[in-house]
Design a protein around this motif. Structure first.
Motif, PDB file in Angstrom:
ATOM      1  N   VAL A 284       0.842  -1.202   0.000  1.00 27.74           N
ATOM      2  CA  VAL A 284       0.000   0.000   0.000  1.00 27.74           C
ATOM      3  C   VAL A 284       0.874   1.248   0.000  1.00 27.74           C
ATOM      4  CG1 VAL A 284      -1.659   1.364   1.334  1.00 27.74           C
ATOM      5  CG2 VAL A 284      -1.997  -1.103   1.076  1.00 27.74           C
ATOM      6  N   LYS A 285       1.934   1.242   0.810  1.00 28.18           N
ATOM      7  CA  LYS A 285       2.854   2.392   0.861  1.00 28.18           C
ATOM      8  C   LYS A 285       3.483   2.634  -0.502  1.00 28.18           C
ATOM      9  CE  LYS A 285       7.010   4.458   1.731  1.00 28.18           C
ATOM     10  NZ  LYS A 285       7.555   5.205   0.608  1.00 28.18           N
ATOM     11  N   ILE A 286       4.001   1.579  -1.105  1.00 28.21           N
ATOM     12  CA  ILE A 286       4.636   1.705  -2.420  1.00 28.21           C
ATOM     13  C   ILE A 286       3.621   2.160  -3.463  1.00 28.21           C
ATOM     14  CG2 ILE A 286       5.768   0.418  -4.282  1.00 28.21           C
ATOM     15  CD1 ILE A 286       6.971  -1.386  -2.038  1.00 28.21           C
ATOM     16  N   THR A 323      -4.916   2.143 -12.224  1.00 27.46           N
ATOM     17  CA  THR A 323      -5.807   1.030 -11.898  1.00 27.46           C
ATOM     18  C   THR A 323      -5.074  -0.167 -11.296  1.00 27.46           C
ATOM     19  OG1 THR A 323      -5.635   0.351 -14.226  1.00 27.46           O
ATOM     20  CG2 THR A 323      -7.547   1.656 -13.610  1.00 27.46           C
ATOM     21  N   GLN A 324      -3.838  -0.378 -11.709  1.00 27.45           N
ATOM     22  CA  GLN A 324      -3.080  -1.488 -11.138  1.00 27.45           C
ATOM     23  C   GLN A 324      -2.874  -1.285  -9.635  1.00 27.45           C
ATOM     24  OE1 GLN A 324      -1.853  -4.467 -12.448  1.00 27.45           O
ATOM     25  NE2 GLN A 324      -3.145  -3.993 -14.209  1.00 27.45           N
ATOM     26  N   ILE A 325      -2.617  -0.043  -9.253  1.00 29.06           N
ATOM     27  CA  ILE A 325      -2.440   0.265  -7.834  1.00 29.06           C
ATOM     28  C   ILE A 325      -3.759   0.097  -7.092  1.00 29.06           C
ATOM     29  CG2 ILE A 325      -1.785   2.028  -6.165  1.00 29.06           C
ATOM     30  CD1 ILE A 325       0.536   0.904  -7.848  1.00 29.06           C
ATOM     31  N   GLU A 326      -4.845   0.486  -7.726  1.00 30.32           N
ATOM     32  CA  GLU A 326      -6.149   0.344  -7.083  1.00 30.32           C
ATOM     33  C   GLU A 326      -6.473  -1.125  -6.827  1.00 30.32           C
ATOM     34  OE1 GLU A 326      -8.597   2.542  -9.765  1.00 30.32           O
ATOM     35  OE2 GLU A 326      -7.659   4.455  -9.219  1.00 30.32           O
ATOM     36  N   ALA A 327      -6.166  -1.971  -7.802  1.00 27.93           N
ATOM     37  CA  ALA A 327      -6.381  -3.411  -7.600  1.00 27.93           C
ATOM     38  C   ALA A 327      -5.477  -3.941  -6.497  1.00 27.93           C
ATOM     39  CB  ALA A 327      -6.126  -4.163  -8.913  1.00 27.93           C
ATOM     40  N   LEU A 328      -4.226  -3.493  -6.517  1.00 30.86           N
ATOM     41  CA  LEU A 328      -3.260  -3.949  -5.521  1.00 30.86           C
ATOM     42  C   LEU A 328      -3.688  -3.572  -4.109  1.00 30.86           C
ATOM     43  CD1 LEU A 328      -0.367  -5.178  -5.007  1.00 30.86           C
ATOM     44  CD2 LEU A 328       0.465  -2.819  -5.111  1.00 30.86           C
ATOM     45  N   MET A 330      -6.697  -2.880  -3.055  1.00 24.22           N
ATOM     46  CA  MET A 330      -7.889  -3.633  -2.659  1.00 24.22           C
ATOM     47  C   MET A 330      -7.501  -5.029  -2.179  1.00 24.22           C
ATOM     48  SD  MET A 330     -11.058  -2.660  -5.187  1.00 24.22           S
ATOM     49  CE  MET A 330     -10.222  -2.787  -6.774  1.00 24.22           C
ATOM     50  N   VAL A 331      -6.540  -5.633  -2.853  1.00 24.14           N
ATOM     51  CA  VAL A 331      -6.023  -6.926  -2.393  1.00 24.14           C
ATOM     52  C   VAL A 331      -5.438  -6.787  -0.993  1.00 24.14           C
ATOM     53  CG1 VAL A 331      -4.147  -8.594  -2.737  1.00 24.14           C
ATOM     54  CG2 VAL A 331      -5.641  -7.982  -4.646  1.00 24.14           C
ATOM     55  N   ALA A 332      -4.693  -5.710  -0.771  1.00 20.04           N
ATOM     56  CA  ALA A 332      -4.109  -5.489   0.548  1.00 20.04           C
ATOM     57  C   ALA A 332      -5.190  -5.384   1.618  1.00 20.04           C
ATOM     58  CB  ALA A 332      -3.253  -4.221   0.537  1.00 20.04           C
TER      59      ALA A 332
END
Length: 458
Positions: A284-286, A323-328, A330-332
């Motif tokens: 999430v930080k990254i 969007t890749q960060i948003e998916a990531l 959400m996984v977190a």
């Protein structure tokens, strides 16, 4: 079931109607009808239970507990099942008995019924033959450990690849100077390569946490049977089972030193999932760093560009979103939720049995799978395609007030602060305020305030 053909089988509670084409038996069918709740048991658990049944057939035959004929047939059947084409015959859900007994029996029954199709001359019994020397109470936690270890290995591979990708980017941008930020405010300069190296180190640390601690999942409580005493097993059955499983899987498993702990607690899974949670927090930080740096393109930080993988808006033409960060992230969020589930469930080991086993392993495997898939996706679809807006970075550095920090060793903190405050108050460049102060000459300023040198490059 009213419109389909069925057969009648009996168990200790009486007759049960079972779909005629199904490979399962009465205990599976009872569970299938009584627990129509949520998703199926992860197939990784089925695969692990099959490996345990295979090992038990080999060990029991060696010990004279079952015939060679039965052992060979069980092994033959399991080898077919491990290919995966009979997955529909394992229909039971996660939300069932907390010991996983019904899934253990599902595996036993499928083996028996498929064996009857392959060689009807050899009669197998689910409890007496396939489940010989075992209890759901030791097979299911053993399957949990096996499946969890496999999942960690897959995640480690993805993490290593992401670390390599970040290291490549750190090297690519090692000489690109940008402004550093602390408290979301301007700080002293840093290279973008240095910033990325921090992300890479976070991933490396999480890799090391998992790599150095995954061995705790190698302890298998098989042989403990019902309550950890090993009732109804021959001497050294636990050691023989662990050795056979090690041969089958190519992994050096360990005999759990205390079976009572192995049945009543799932500390190893809880502990390793805690590392998943730490990894999720770091991701999430990254992710936030990347999407802030890519914000804009004209009204945000705008220091980097991320790949335009798909249109970002159904109404705003040309918009590209992270969007890749948003998916990531959400996984977190899901992983953090799963950690709470596992934490609570692990506390429910009342006396000799934890009865939250299915939800513990389902949550663990879901987290491992989501993390592996999300990290792989971000690596491929975002990290490897990052580029920089070098002019934007330079403009922000040139206009920053915090480069004044380089003056402190020469003229002192207070005078340096006055220069920064004057530049901010009068909306001028730092060099103009510095020269106007009379504390430094232009030559001294340009020598001392070198953003690249301030990044500690020698």
């Amino acid at each position: 079931m009213d419109n389909e053909k069925y057969r009648i089988e009996k168990d200790t509670l009486g007759e049960v109607k079972i779909p005629a084409s199904a490979l399962w038996g009465p205990q599976t069918e009872r569970s299938r009808q009584n627990f129509k709740i949520g998703q199926r048991m992860p197939f990784e658990i089925i695969e692990s239970l099959l490996q345990i049944k295979k090992a038990a057939a080999v060990v029991n035959e060696k010990n004279g507990e079952i015939s060679k004929e039965k052992s060979n047939l069980i092994v033959e059947v399991i080898d077919q099942l491990l290919v995966g084409k009979y997955q529909d015959d394992f229909p039971l859900v996660v939300y069932q008995t907390g010991s996983g007994t019904q899934t253990n029996m599902n595996v036993n029954e499928v083996i028996v019924h498929l064996a009857a199709e392959i060689n009807p001359k050899v009669l197998l019994q689910a409890n007496d033959d396939v489940n010989h020397s075992q209890s759901s109470n030791d097979t299911f936690p053993t399957a949990m450990a096996i499946a969890a270890y496999d999942a960690v290995k897959k995640l480690l591979s993805v993490l290593e690849h992401l670390e390599n990708s970040l290291n490549d980017k750190a090297l690519e941008f090692k000489n690109i100077v940008k402004i550093g930020r602390t408290h979301l405010q301007d700080a002293t300069p840093i290279t973008f390569g240095q910033e990325i190296s921090g992300w890479s180190s976070q991933i490396k640390h999480n890799f090391d946490y998992l790599q150095n601690n995954k061995k705790t999942l190698l302890e298998l409580p098989i042989g403990g049977t019902a309550v950890g005493t090993g009732l109804n097993t021959v001497k050294d059955f636990d050691r023989q089972m662990v050795e056979q499983l090690s041969v089958q899987k190519g992994i050096s498993y360990l005999v759990a030193p205390n079976k009572f702990q192995g049945l009543a607690a799932h500390s190893a899974i809880n502990f390793i999932h805690g590392i998943f949670k730490t990894l999720a927090a770091d991701l999430v930080k990254i992710g936030n760093d990347i999407r802030f740096l890519a914000s804009g393109p004209r009204s945000g930080y705008g220091e980097i560009n991320i790949p335009a993988n798909e249109p970002g808006s159904s109404i705003m033409p040309g918009k590209i979103n992270p969007t890749q960060i948003e998916a990531l992230t959400m996984v977190a969020a899901r992983v953090m939720g799963n950690d709470t589930t596992i934490d609570f469930s692990s506390s429910q080991g009342n006396f000799e049995m934890n009865v939250y086993k299915p939800i513990i392993i389902q949550s663990f495997l879901e987290s491992a799978k989501l993390l592996a898939e999300a990290i792989g996706s971000v690596d491929k679809n975002l990290i490897q395609g990052i580029t920089v807006n070098q002019k934007r970075m330079k403009d922000l550095v040139d206009n920053s007030l915090m480069t004044v920090t380089a003056l402190s060793p020469h003229i002192g903190y207070e005078k340096s602060a006055k220069i920064a405050q004057k530049a901010l108050r009068e909306n001028t460049k730092l060099i103009d305020a510095a020269l106007a102060s009379g504390y430094v000459t232009e030559k001294e300023f340009r020598e001392w305030v070198d953003p690249f040198k301030m990044t500690s490059h020698k």
